[in-house]
Design an enzyme around this catalytic site. Structure first.
Site: not given
Ligand code: PPE
Length: 305
Positions: A158
């Site tokens: 991330k």
């Molecule tokens: N893909 C991406 C690209 C992504 O950023 C997230 C989370 C996910 C999948 C889902 O991952 P998880 O949260 O582990 O289930 N995105 C984070 C950031 C959002 C933002 O706008 O900043 C979040 O949901 O916290």
């Protein structure tokens, strides 16, 4: 969104106004930071953080992938610090944002010519795609921008800089009048959304793209487990754009977004055009888990007190 009053900066809780970084900072100039998004929920036993351990492991792994070699804190210490931030701000429920960023006095983009600094903020954050979307669903389009190839940007990390790609797609999507964008991988198969993973349901089977070119979402993992608990078959596979069009159901998930039905993609109505039964069952179980009312809660919730 309410601004947080106290932010943890390298071991100390400081007022938001003091939580600043210098303009000449390599994280800002080169996107050299890694972060997490974690939710803390209200339960009968006080605030509880959902899958804190997994989020801290991913944070440390993101730092490793980006190339940091000597982190000043362990995953466990960072997890404790997250709890401290929730407590110090007196939140019942909130979103927690730890960020490890590169600080290089030489202003070098070489990771080894700098050090890792850490900040952890928290704020009260409502429904990411809107309160209504949780029931009524969202309309999406397939982005004209391609998701990163894993040899271009490390998709399992991330990294702050990775999100320029999400930002391109998200902005395009909203300007076109949609709520969110589906991004295809460099081969043209469905990858993920700008901040969510994606699932479809077809003839009772749940499908989601494998994690070769996308973030290993922790919500994704939780939903796969909950789906299997309910007896559904869950298959990780390559999905094409037109698989989405002919799905019976489609939903997206993430920490910020939680579980959101998708009712339309590229002007094609998905399934019945409203939340399908599988999505509904998973959304219900997800909220039961995060609020401490599900057998999986014991395993996945970390109580702040
Ligand atoms: N893909 C991406 C690209 C992504 O950023 C997230 C989370 C996910 C999948 C889902 O991952 P998880 O949260 O582990 O289930 N995105 C984070 C950031 C959002 C933002 O706008 O900043 C979040 O949901 O916290």
């Amino acid at each position: 969104m309410t601004p947080t009053s106290l932010i943890w900066m390298d071991g100390k809780l400081v007022d938001e106004a003091q939580a600043t970084v210098p303009f000449l900072n390599t994280a800002l100039h080169y996107g050299l930071g890694v972060f997490e998004g974690i939710r803390c929920y209200e339960t009968d036993r006080g605030p509880a953080i959902f899958r804190l351990k997994e989020h801290m492991e991913r944070l440390v792994n993101s730092a490793k992938i980006l190339g940091f070699r000597n982190l000043p804190y362990t995953a466990e210490q960072l997890g404790q610090a997250c709890k401290e931030v929730v407590k110090a701000n007196g939140f019942k429920a909130c979103y927690i944002r730890p960020l490890i960023y590169h600080h290089s006095p030489q202003r070098s983009m070489n990771i080894d010519a700098g050090e890792a600094r850490v900040g952890i903020a928290a704020w009260e954050w409502g429904a990411y795609l809107g309160e209504e979307a949780l029931e009524k669903g969202v309309r999406m389009h397939v982005a004209s921008f391609t998701r990163h190839h894993p040899n271009v940007m490390m998709t399992k990390a991330k990294v702050t800089g990775n999100y320029a790609s999400s930002s391109l797609a998200k902005t395009e999507s909203v300007r076109l009048g949609f709520d969110e964008a589906v991004m295809l991988d460099p081969q043209g198969y469905v990858a993920e959304c700008t901040g969510e993973n994606l699932f479809i349901v077809r003839k009772g089977v749940i499908y989601t793209p494998g994690t070769w070119a996308l973030l290993e979402g922790i919500t994704r993992d939780a939903l796969m487990t909950l789906a299997r608990d309910l007896g559904y078959e869950v298959v990780e596979t390559q999905l094409s754009r037109d698989h989405l069009y002919i799905a019976d159901e489609c939903f997206v998930c993430g920490t910020a977004a939680e579980v959101v039905p998708v009712t339309e993609i590229d002007f094609r109505v998905i399934g019945s055009g409203s939340m399908g039964p599988v999505t509904r069952a998973l959304q219900k179980d997800f909220y039961a888990v995060v609020h401490g009312r599900h057998p999986r809660s014991a395993e996945w919730l970390d109580y702040v007190e």
